[in-house]
Scaffold this active site. Structure first.
Site, PDB file in Angstrom:
ATOM      1  N   ASN A   8      27.078  41.398  41.742  1.00 40.01           N
ATOM      2  CA  ASN A   8      27.047  39.837  42.604  1.00 40.01           C
ATOM      3  C   ASN A   8      25.682  40.087  43.025  1.00 40.01           C
ATOM      4  O   ASN A   8      25.640  40.968  44.115  1.00 40.01           O
ATOM      5  CB  ASN A   8      28.065  39.737  43.332  1.00 40.01           C
ATOM      6  CG  ASN A   8      27.681  38.060  43.295  1.00 40.01           C
ATOM      7  OD1 ASN A   8      27.036  37.103  43.098  1.00 40.01           O
ATOM      8  ND2 ASN A   8      28.728  37.632  44.833  1.00 40.01           N
ATOM      9  N   LYS A  10      24.458  37.711  43.736  1.00 38.80           N
ATOM     10  CA  LYS A  10      23.905  36.422  45.392  1.00 38.80           C
ATOM     11  C   LYS A  10      22.408  36.170  44.779  1.00 38.80           C
ATOM     12  O   LYS A  10      22.037  36.262  43.360  1.00 38.80           O
ATOM     13  CB  LYS A  10      24.137  37.099  46.871  1.00 38.80           C
ATOM     14  CG  LYS A  10      25.044  37.827  46.499  1.00 38.80           C
ATOM     15  CD  LYS A  10      25.173  38.331  48.100  1.00 38.80           C
ATOM     16  CE  LYS A  10      26.220  39.333  48.581  1.00 38.80           C
ATOM     17  NZ  LYS A  10      27.504  39.043  49.008  1.00 38.80           N
ATOM     18  N   HIS A  93      34.254  32.333  45.312  1.00 40.23           N
ATOM     19  CA  HIS A  93      32.799  33.017  46.481  1.00 40.23           C
ATOM     20  C   HIS A  93      33.165  32.777  47.780  1.00 40.23           C
ATOM     21  O   HIS A  93      32.541  30.847  47.686  1.00 40.23           O
ATOM     22  CB  HIS A  93      31.975  33.482  45.986  1.00 40.23           C
ATOM     23  CG  HIS A  93      30.752  34.536  46.188  1.00 40.23           C
ATOM     24  ND1 HIS A  93      30.494  34.441  47.690  1.00 40.23           N
ATOM     25  CD2 HIS A  93      31.472  36.001  46.110  1.00 40.23           C
ATOM     26  CE1 HIS A  93      30.341  35.652  47.587  1.00 40.23           C
ATOM     27  NE2 HIS A  93      30.313  36.353  47.401  1.00 40.23           N
ATOM     28  N   GLU A  95      30.910  32.473  49.898  1.00 40.29           N
ATOM     29  CA  GLU A  95      29.848  31.904  50.871  1.00 40.29           C
ATOM     30  C   GLU A  95      30.107  30.775  49.727  1.00 40.29           C
ATOM     31  O   GLU A  95      28.926  29.314  50.518  1.00 40.29           O
ATOM     32  CB  GLU A  95      28.648  32.563  49.646  1.00 40.29           C
ATOM     33  CG  GLU A  95      28.417  34.016  50.790  1.00 40.29           C
ATOM     34  CD  GLU A  95      27.746  34.988  49.901  1.00 40.29           C
ATOM     35  OE1 GLU A  95      27.198  35.214  48.999  1.00 40.29           O
ATOM     36  OE2 GLU A  95      27.760  36.267  50.963  1.00 40.29           O
ATOM     37  N   GLY A 171      29.424  42.206  52.843  1.00 38.36           N
ATOM     38  CA  GLY A 171      27.983  41.939  53.586  1.00 38.36           C
ATOM     39  C   GLY A 171      27.880  42.389  54.536  1.00 38.36           C
ATOM     40  O   GLY A 171      26.910  42.319  55.651  1.00 38.36           O
ATOM     41  N   SER A 211      31.159  44.758  51.201  1.00 35.35           N
ATOM     42  CA  SER A 211      31.066  46.178  51.862  1.00 35.35           C
ATOM     43  C   SER A 211      31.820  47.286  51.041  1.00 35.35           C
ATOM     44  O   SER A 211      31.298  48.881  51.362  1.00 35.35           O
ATOM     45  CB  SER A 211      31.130  46.382  53.598  1.00 35.35           C
ATOM     46  OG  SER A 211      30.597  45.261  53.583  1.00 35.35           O
TER      47      SER A 211
HETATM   48  C1  PEP Z   1      30.486  40.030  47.391  1.00 41.11           C
HETATM   49  O1  PEP Z   1      29.014  39.662  47.178  1.00 41.11           O
HETATM   50  O2  PEP Z   1      31.244  39.445  46.752  1.00 41.11           O
HETATM   51  C2  PEP Z   1      30.639  41.422  48.132  1.00 41.11           C
HETATM   52  C3  PEP Z   1      31.058  41.727  47.823  1.00 41.11           C
HETATM   53  O3  PEP Z   1      29.217  41.786  48.616  1.00 41.11           O
HETATM   54  P1  PEP Z   1      29.454  42.662  49.239  1.00 41.11           P
HETATM   55  O4  PEP Z   1      29.618  44.146  48.690  1.00 41.11           O
HETATM   56  O5  PEP Z   1      27.851  43.834  49.848  1.00 41.11           O
HETATM   57  O6  PEP Z   1      30.252  43.160  50.480  1.00 41.11           O
END
Ligand code: PEP
Length: 249
Positions: A8, A10, A93, A95, A171, A211
Protein backbone atom coordinates in the site's frame (compact mmCIF):
# COMPACT_ATOMS: atom_id res chain seq x y z
CA UNK A 1 3.20 -21.90 2.00
CA UNK A 2 2.16 -19.48 -0.75
CA UNK A 3 1.30 -16.05 0.66
CA UNK A 4 -0.42 -12.90 -0.58
CA UNK A 5 1.93 -9.91 -0.36
CA UNK A 6 0.24 -6.53 -0.81
CA UNK A 7 1.93 -3.14 -0.95
CA UNK A 8 0.00 0.00 0.00
CA UNK A 9 1.79 3.10 -1.27
CA UNK A 10 -0.64 5.50 0.45
CA UNK A 11 -0.10 9.04 -0.97
CA UNK A 12 3.53 8.53 -1.93
CA UNK A 13 5.58 8.61 -5.16
CA UNK A 14 4.83 10.21 -8.53
CA UNK A 15 3.71 8.27 -11.62
CA UNK A 16 7.24 8.62 -13.08
CA UNK A 17 8.83 7.27 -9.92
CA UNK A 18 6.33 4.43 -9.93
CA UNK A 19 7.28 3.53 -13.50
CA UNK A 20 10.84 2.60 -12.57
CA UNK A 21 9.61 0.92 -9.37
CA UNK A 22 7.16 -1.22 -11.36
CA UNK A 23 9.81 -2.18 -13.93
CA UNK A 24 12.14 -3.37 -11.18
CA UNK A 25 9.37 -5.17 -9.31
CA UNK A 26 8.09 -7.02 -12.40
CA UNK A 27 11.59 -8.26 -13.21
CA UNK A 28 12.55 -9.21 -9.68
CA UNK A 29 9.45 -11.19 -8.71
CA UNK A 30 9.27 -13.23 -11.90
CA UNK A 31 10.00 -16.58 -10.25
CA UNK A 32 8.23 -15.88 -6.94
CA UNK A 33 5.65 -18.35 -5.65
CA UNK A 34 3.73 -15.74 -3.69
CA UNK A 35 0.93 -13.60 -5.13
CA UNK A 36 2.17 -10.02 -5.32
CA UNK A 37 -0.10 -6.95 -5.42
CA UNK A 38 0.75 -3.24 -5.42
CA UNK A 39 -1.77 -0.50 -4.65
CA UNK A 40 -0.33 2.86 -5.75
CA UNK A 41 -2.34 6.10 -6.00
CA UNK A 42 -5.04 6.32 -8.72
CA UNK A 43 -2.83 8.50 -10.92
CA UNK A 44 -0.36 5.62 -11.29
CA UNK A 45 -2.80 2.98 -12.54
CA UNK A 46 -2.28 3.63 -16.25
CA UNK A 47 1.47 3.25 -15.65
CA UNK A 48 0.69 0.03 -13.77
CA UNK A 49 -1.25 -1.22 -16.79
CA UNK A 50 1.60 -0.33 -19.13
CA UNK A 51 4.35 -1.91 -17.04
CA UNK A 52 2.66 -4.62 -15.00
CA UNK A 53 -0.04 -5.73 -17.47
CA UNK A 54 0.96 -9.23 -18.53
CA UNK A 55 3.43 -9.55 -15.64
CA UNK A 56 3.06 -11.67 -12.53
CA UNK A 57 2.26 -8.62 -10.40
CA UNK A 58 -1.35 -7.63 -9.77
CA UNK A 59 -2.28 -4.07 -8.95
CA UNK A 60 -5.13 -2.21 -7.36
CA UNK A 61 -6.38 1.06 -5.89
CA UNK A 62 -6.57 2.33 -2.32
CA UNK A 63 -10.20 3.44 -2.48
CA UNK A 64 -13.20 3.84 -4.78
CA UNK A 65 -16.49 5.71 -4.65
CA UNK A 66 -19.52 3.80 -3.41
CA UNK A 67 -21.41 5.27 -6.36
CA UNK A 68 -21.32 3.90 -9.89
CA UNK A 69 -21.09 7.31 -11.64
CA UNK A 70 -22.63 10.77 -11.66
CA UNK A 71 -22.26 14.15 -9.96
CA UNK A 72 -19.55 13.26 -7.45
CA UNK A 73 -16.75 15.72 -8.15
CA UNK A 74 -13.31 14.40 -7.40
CA UNK A 75 -14.40 10.79 -6.94
CA UNK A 76 -13.11 7.72 -8.81
CA UNK A 77 -15.41 4.82 -9.67
CA UNK A 78 -14.91 1.06 -9.59
CA UNK A 79 -15.48 0.91 -13.35
CA UNK A 80 -12.69 3.42 -13.97
CA UNK A 81 -10.06 1.43 -12.09
CA UNK A 82 -11.31 -1.84 -13.56
CA UNK A 83 -10.91 -0.34 -17.03
CA UNK A 84 -7.27 0.35 -16.18
CA UNK A 85 -6.75 -3.32 -15.33
CA UNK A 86 -6.93 -3.08 -11.54
CA UNK A 87 -7.71 -6.41 -9.87
CA UNK A 88 -7.91 -5.25 -6.24
CA UNK A 89 -9.15 -2.34 -4.16
CA UNK A 90 -8.32 -1.61 -0.52
CA UNK A 91 -11.47 -0.60 1.39
CA UNK A 92 -11.99 0.48 4.98
CA UNK A 93 -8.34 1.38 5.60
CA UNK A 94 -8.07 2.98 9.03
CA UNK A 95 -6.71 6.17 7.45
CA UNK A 96 -9.93 6.47 5.43
CA UNK A 97 -12.09 5.57 8.40
CA UNK A 98 -10.25 8.01 10.68
CA UNK A 99 -9.31 10.96 8.49
CA UNK A 100 -12.16 10.82 5.98
CA UNK A 101 -14.86 9.66 8.38
CA UNK A 102 -15.81 6.55 6.40
CA UNK A 103 -18.18 4.52 8.53
CA UNK A 104 -19.09 0.84 8.26
CA UNK A 105 -22.26 1.64 6.30
CA UNK A 106 -20.23 3.40 3.62
CA UNK A 107 -17.55 0.69 3.62
CA UNK A 108 -20.31 -1.91 3.14
CA UNK A 109 -21.70 0.03 0.18
CA UNK A 110 -18.23 0.37 -1.35
CA UNK A 111 -17.62 -3.37 -0.98
CA UNK A 112 -20.86 -4.11 -2.84
CA UNK A 113 -19.95 -1.67 -5.60
CA UNK A 114 -16.45 -3.16 -5.93
CA UNK A 115 -17.75 -6.74 -6.09
CA UNK A 116 -20.47 -5.80 -8.58
CA UNK A 117 -17.72 -4.45 -10.83
CA UNK A 118 -15.58 -7.58 -10.63
CA UNK A 119 -12.93 -6.22 -8.26
CA UNK A 120 -11.34 -8.11 -5.39
CA UNK A 121 -11.66 -6.31 -2.06
CA UNK A 122 -8.98 -5.99 0.60
CA UNK A 123 -11.15 -5.11 3.61
CA UNK A 124 -9.18 -3.57 6.48
CA UNK A 125 -10.36 -4.06 10.05
CA UNK A 126 -8.61 -3.40 13.34
CA UNK A 127 -8.86 -1.73 16.68
CA UNK A 128 -7.39 1.44 18.18
CA UNK A 129 -5.01 1.38 21.13
CA UNK A 130 -7.78 2.59 23.43
CA UNK A 131 -10.08 -0.23 22.32
CA UNK A 132 -7.28 -2.74 22.81
CA UNK A 133 -6.46 -1.42 26.26
CA UNK A 134 -10.09 -1.66 27.28
CA UNK A 135 -10.05 -5.32 26.15
CA UNK A 136 -12.64 -4.69 23.46
CA UNK A 137 -10.50 -5.46 20.39
CA UNK A 138 -12.19 -8.75 19.56
CA UNK A 139 -15.71 -7.36 19.90
CA UNK A 140 -14.74 -4.32 17.86
CA UNK A 141 -13.34 -6.38 14.97
CA UNK A 142 -16.33 -8.74 15.07
CA UNK A 143 -18.71 -5.80 14.75
CA UNK A 144 -16.71 -4.30 11.89
CA UNK A 145 -16.95 -7.63 10.04
CA UNK A 146 -20.70 -7.92 10.71
CA UNK A 147 -21.41 -4.40 9.49
CA UNK A 148 -18.98 -4.32 6.57
CA UNK A 149 -20.02 -7.71 5.16
CA UNK A 150 -23.77 -7.26 5.64
CA UNK A 151 -25.66 -8.50 2.58
CA UNK A 152 -22.59 -10.03 0.91
CA UNK A 153 -23.21 -13.50 -0.55
CA UNK A 154 -21.04 -16.39 0.54
CA UNK A 155 -19.76 -17.03 -2.99
CA UNK A 156 -18.57 -13.40 -3.14
CA UNK A 157 -16.18 -14.02 -0.23
CA UNK A 158 -13.83 -15.64 -2.74
CA UNK A 159 -13.15 -12.06 -3.83
CA UNK A 160 -12.67 -10.68 -0.33
CA UNK A 161 -9.42 -10.55 1.63
CA UNK A 162 -9.62 -9.54 5.29
CA UNK A 163 -6.66 -7.42 6.40
CA UNK A 164 -6.25 -7.33 10.16
CA UNK A 165 -4.56 -4.00 10.78
CA UNK A 166 -4.52 -2.85 14.40
CA UNK A 167 -4.49 0.95 14.14
CA UNK A 168 -1.80 1.26 16.81
CA UNK A 169 0.55 -0.78 14.63
CA UNK A 170 0.17 1.17 11.39
CA UNK A 171 3.22 3.26 10.63
CA UNK A 172 4.26 3.26 14.28
CA UNK A 173 7.05 0.67 14.28
CA UNK A 174 5.02 -1.40 16.76
CA UNK A 175 3.76 -4.73 15.47
CA UNK A 176 1.26 -7.12 16.95
CA UNK A 177 2.88 -10.27 18.30
CA UNK A 178 2.33 -13.57 16.51
CA UNK A 179 0.15 -14.62 19.39
CA UNK A 180 -2.02 -11.47 18.95
CA UNK A 181 -2.22 -12.10 15.20
CA UNK A 182 -3.13 -15.78 15.59
CA UNK A 183 -5.81 -14.96 18.16
CA UNK A 184 -7.40 -12.30 15.97
CA UNK A 185 -7.21 -14.52 12.86
CA UNK A 186 -9.13 -17.15 14.84
CA UNK A 187 -11.73 -14.58 15.88
CA UNK A 188 -12.11 -13.46 12.26
CA UNK A 189 -12.56 -17.06 11.03
CA UNK A 190 -15.08 -17.72 13.81
CA UNK A 191 -17.07 -14.65 12.84
CA UNK A 192 -17.04 -15.65 9.17
CA UNK A 193 -18.27 -19.08 10.25
CA UNK A 194 -21.14 -17.50 12.20
CA UNK A 195 -22.09 -15.13 9.40
CA UNK A 196 -21.57 -17.55 6.52
CA UNK A 197 -20.37 -21.16 7.01
CA UNK A 198 -17.48 -23.32 8.27
CA UNK A 199 -16.33 -23.71 4.66
CA UNK A 200 -16.27 -19.94 4.17
CA UNK A 201 -14.28 -19.59 7.41
CA UNK A 202 -11.75 -22.13 6.25
CA UNK A 203 -11.36 -20.54 2.83
CA UNK A 204 -11.27 -16.85 3.74
CA UNK A 205 -7.97 -15.11 3.05
CA UNK A 206 -6.63 -13.20 6.07
CA UNK A 207 -3.58 -10.96 5.97
CA UNK A 208 -1.90 -8.92 8.69
CA UNK A 209 -0.73 -5.34 8.34
CA UNK A 210 1.09 -2.95 10.68
CA UNK A 211 4.76 -1.96 10.63
CA UNK A 212 6.06 -4.95 8.73
CA UNK A 213 9.68 -4.40 7.79
CA UNK A 214 12.87 -6.27 7.06
CA UNK A 215 13.41 -7.09 10.73
CA UNK A 216 10.09 -8.81 11.36
CA UNK A 217 8.59 -10.00 8.07
CA UNK A 218 9.92 -13.57 8.25
CA UNK A 219 8.51 -14.17 11.70
CA UNK A 220 5.11 -12.67 10.87
CA UNK A 221 4.72 -14.26 7.46
CA UNK A 222 5.73 -17.69 8.79
CA UNK A 223 2.62 -17.60 10.96
CA UNK A 224 0.33 -20.27 9.46
CA UNK A 225 -2.77 -18.51 10.86
CA UNK A 226 -2.47 -15.81 8.19
CA UNK A 227 -2.31 -15.96 4.41
CA UNK A 228 -0.18 -12.91 3.82
CA UNK A 229 0.64 -9.31 4.60
CA UNK A 230 -0.43 -5.75 3.83
CA UNK A 231 2.69 -3.60 3.82
CA UNK A 232 2.69 0.21 3.87
CA UNK A 233 5.96 2.10 4.43
CA UNK A 234 8.26 -0.80 3.58
CA UNK A 235 6.54 -1.40 0.23
CA UNK A 236 7.95 1.94 -0.99
CA UNK A 237 11.42 0.44 -0.98
CA UNK A 238 11.42 -1.81 -4.03
CA UNK A 239 14.39 -3.86 -2.80
CA UNK A 240 12.80 -4.53 0.57
CA UNK A 241 9.39 -5.27 -0.95
CA UNK A 242 10.79 -7.68 -3.54
CA UNK A 243 12.83 -9.45 -0.87
CA UNK A 244 9.64 -10.01 1.14
CA UNK A 245 7.69 -11.00 -1.97
CA UNK A 246 10.26 -13.55 -3.14
CA UNK A 247 10.72 -15.38 0.17
CA UNK A 248 9.36 -18.91 0.65
CA UNK A 249 7.20 -19.07 3.77
C1 PEP B 1 -0.86 0.16 5.86
O1 PEP B 1 -0.76 1.21 5.28
O2 PEP B 1 -1.87 -0.54 5.70
C2 PEP B 1 0.23 -0.29 6.73
C3 PEP B 1 0.16 -1.46 7.31
O3 PEP B 1 1.27 0.59 6.89
P1 PEP B 1 2.68 0.30 7.60
O4 PEP B 1 3.19 -1.01 7.02
O5 PEP B 1 3.53 1.45 7.19
O6 PEP B 1 2.46 0.18 9.05
Amino acid sequence: MKKLIIGNFKMNTTPSEFKSYAMTLATKVKGAKNTVVVCPPFTHLSVAREILGGSKVFYGAQNISAEENGAFTGEISAKMIKDLGATYVILGHSERRGQFKENDKLVNKKIKTALANGLKVILCVGESLQTRESKQAQNFVRKQLDDDLKGIYENELESVVIAYEPIWAIGTGKTATNSDITKMAEIIRKEIELQFSPKAAQNITIVYGGSIGLKNYKKILSNAAINGALIGGTSLDVDAFTLIARENY
